[in-house]
Design a protein around this motif. Structure first.
Motif, PDB file in Angstrom:
ATOM      1  N   VAL A  91      -3.120   3.639   8.195  1.00 37.91           N
ATOM      2  CA  VAL A  91      -1.874   3.888   8.494  1.00 37.91           C
ATOM      3  C   VAL A  91      -0.863   4.061   7.304  1.00 37.91           C
ATOM      4  O   VAL A  91      -0.207   4.962   7.453  1.00 37.91           O
ATOM      5  N   ALA A  92      -1.200   3.221   6.232  1.00 38.39           N
ATOM      6  CA  ALA A  92      -0.361   3.679   5.050  1.00 38.39           C
ATOM      7  C   ALA A  92      -0.647   4.839   4.633  1.00 38.39           C
ATOM      8  O   ALA A  92       0.470   5.535   4.068  1.00 38.39           O
ATOM      9  N   LYS A 120      -1.226   7.508   6.090  1.00 35.52           N
ATOM     10  CA  LYS A 120      -0.479   8.468   6.854  1.00 35.52           C
ATOM     11  C   LYS A 120       1.162   8.160   6.997  1.00 35.52           C
ATOM     12  O   LYS A 120       1.785   9.345   6.792  1.00 35.52           O
ATOM     13  N   MET A 121       1.493   7.069   6.498  1.00 35.13           N
ATOM     14  CA  MET A 121       2.841   6.948   6.146  1.00 35.13           C
ATOM     15  C   MET A 121       3.438   7.576   4.872  1.00 35.13           C
ATOM     16  O   MET A 121       4.470   8.131   4.832  1.00 35.13           O
ATOM     17  N   ALA A 122       2.397   7.862   4.014  1.00 31.82           N
ATOM     18  CA  ALA A 122       2.575   8.791   2.886  1.00 31.82           C
ATOM     19  C   ALA A 122       2.784  10.066   3.188  1.00 31.82           C
ATOM     20  O   ALA A 122       2.963  11.268   2.323  1.00 31.82           O
ATOM     21  N   GLY A 123       2.226  10.402   4.484  1.00 31.05           N
ATOM     22  CA  GLY A 123       2.190  11.898   4.869  1.00 31.05           C
ATOM     23  C   GLY A 123       1.009  12.742   4.467  1.00 31.05           C
ATOM     24  O   GLY A 123       0.884  13.644   4.812  1.00 31.05           O
ATOM     25  N   ALA A 124      -0.015  11.823   4.138  1.00 30.66           N
ATOM     26  CA  ALA A 124      -1.261  12.542   3.752  1.00 30.66           C
ATOM     27  C   ALA A 124      -2.111  12.268   4.798  1.00 30.66           C
ATOM     28  O   ALA A 124      -2.114  11.567   5.643  1.00 30.66           O
ATOM     29  N   SER A 182     -10.812   7.488   1.768  1.00 29.07           N
ATOM     30  CA  SER A 182     -10.634   6.064   2.191  1.00 29.07           C
ATOM     31  C   SER A 182     -11.821   5.808   3.256  1.00 29.07           C
ATOM     32  O   SER A 182     -12.892   6.400   3.328  1.00 29.07           O
ATOM     33  N   THR A 183     -11.956   4.624   3.508  1.00 28.68           N
ATOM     34  CA  THR A 183     -13.019   3.978   4.203  1.00 28.68           C
ATOM     35  C   THR A 183     -12.660   3.856   5.696  1.00 28.68           C
ATOM     36  O   THR A 183     -11.594   3.440   5.985  1.00 28.68           O
ATOM     37  N   LEU A 210       0.863  -1.128   0.005  1.00 25.86           N
ATOM     38  CA  LEU A 210       0.075   0.160  -0.113  1.00 25.86           C
ATOM     39  C   LEU A 210       1.079   1.201  -0.068  1.00 25.86           C
ATOM     40  O   LEU A 210       0.633   2.129  -0.758  1.00 25.86           O
ATOM     41  N   HIS A 211       1.865   1.381   0.900  1.00 26.87           N
ATOM     42  CA  HIS A 211       2.717   2.442   0.767  1.00 26.87           C
ATOM     43  C   HIS A 211       3.370   2.711  -0.421  1.00 26.87           C
ATOM     44  O   HIS A 211       3.313   3.826  -1.055  1.00 26.87           O
TER      45      HIS A 211
END
Ligand code: PLP
Length: 362
Positions: free
Chosen positions: A87-88, A90-94, A77-78, A60-61
């Motif tokens: 969480v992914a 958020k990992m991308a900073g979005a 998203s859902t 996903l990341h």
């Protein structure tokens, strides 16, 4: 107890020789087995290029990065999913902008996606929750009209189909998970199915430190942020043997799921889901909406059957709740949601037992 989820390993006579060969081959890192697993998975899906990784979250990341999601932007998203989906993001900073769900399928509602699109939106994340395909055509149309990339989280829906084609064929980027309790497992691992070959090649760089493995280390000049997300030969070897059983495993899930669809339809206090036209779920879990969910869960447990809501709606996590949005359909269905065991370990006797307990009331 009939478990809700269960890890399956192929028979030791088939798995152990393959595993032993890899373990003592002198090469356990990413190599031939990984290559073979990827090409086998491509045949299974029937389209695109398989980028193996060490988790579905990593898939996903990478997908979010390939989709061009930038820090500060928003991804629709859902909230009804396992935490890694969000969480992914958020990992991308979005930031996560939740769309509401469709009460018939429990999946993200295309109308709500449209309402949530703004100038800040950089991508749309859709999840085949519990193995039920999303509204594929509806979401493809939104992507066409808005130009927004879609990331398909198919962690629950290996082998599901839409108009005969499997998950992995419908969107440019589809993430699969082979974590311990999925349809098939590599212990941990995942695949990002990428439609476009040049994006696939970029995904390979992101997967491994930004280093191009077709050149020597000394010839490399890293140009982008990469990660240590590759799969190794040991996990891939398990994956190769698991994949040989995938059709059988998925068929068992589907047979049980379709049985529950028929047997639980019309039972007082139970609402079975509907699926979009042309879609065939792969029923990772069997999801139903029931009155007095806790009462039924207790009664099933008394009869040796485990059931659960399993996932906490993700907007209940402060860290995953960027906009404190109202999600009225999710509010309505979440207290009634229950997952029943439906996998390969549920035989004719067990599924009858599950249906009998539910039909007898709670
Ligand atoms: C819907 C969903 N997406 C993504 C993931 C992430 O997969 P993994 O655990 O392989 O990182 C999971 C599984 O845990 C999941 O259930």
């Amino acid at each position: 107890m009939i478990p809700l989820i269960k890890t399956r390993m192929p028979e030791p006579q088939r798995l152990m020789p393959v595993l032993e060969q890899v373990l003592y081959s002198g090469y356990v890192a990413q190599g031939e087995k990984v290559e073979l697993f990827e090409r086998s998975f491509e045949s299974f899906v029937g389209a695109g290029h398989s980028l193996s990784v060490n988790s579905g979250t990593a898939a996903l990341h990478i997908a979010l990065i390939l989709a061009g999601v930038k820090p500060g932007s928003e991804v629709i998203s859902t909230a009804l999913t396992a935490e890694p989906t969000n969480v992914a993001i958020k990992m991308a900073g979005a930031r996560i902008r939740y769309a509401d769900i469709d009460r018939q399928t429990l999946n993200i509602n295309p109308a709500s996606i449209r309402q949530n699109i703004s100038d800040a939106t950089s991508a749309i994340m859709v999840v085949d929750y519990a193995g039920v395909p999303v509204d594929i055509e509806g979401i493809q149309e939104i992507s066409r009209n808005s130009g927004l990339p879609v990331i398909h989280d198919a962690a629950h829906s290996l082998g599901s189909r839409y108009r005969g084609r499997r998950a992995g064929c419908h969107f440019p980027l589809t993430a699969f998970s082979f974590q311990a309790i999925k349809h098939i497992t590599t212990i941990d691992g995942g695949i990002l199915q990428v439609a476009d070959k040049s994006e696939y090649d970029r995904g390979k760089l992101i997967r491994w430190f930004g280093i191009d493995r077709t050149r020597t280390r000394l010839e490399n000049n890293i140009q982008l942020q990469g990660y240590k997300y590759h799969m190794n030969n040991v996990n891939a070897a398990i994956g190769i043997v698991q994949l040989q059983d995938a059709e059988w495993i998925i068929d068992r899930h589907i047979d049980n799921g379709q049985y529950f669809d028929r047997a639980l339809c019309g039972v007082p206090g139970v609402q079975v889901l509907n699926y979009y036209d042309g879609s065939e779920p792969s029923y990772w879990l069997y999801s139903v909406l029931v009155d007095d969910r806790d009462g039924l869960e207790r009664k099933l447990a008394e009869h040796g059957i485990s059931s659960s809501v399993l996932h906490r709606r993700n907007d209940l996590h402060d860290y995953l709740n960027d906009f404190r949005q109202e999600l009225p359909v999710l509010d309505d269905v979440y207290p009634r949601l229950l997952h029943l065991p439906c996998g390969w370990w549920v035989g004719a006797k067990e599924r009858d037992q599950i249906v009998d307990v539910i039909r007898s009331g709670w």
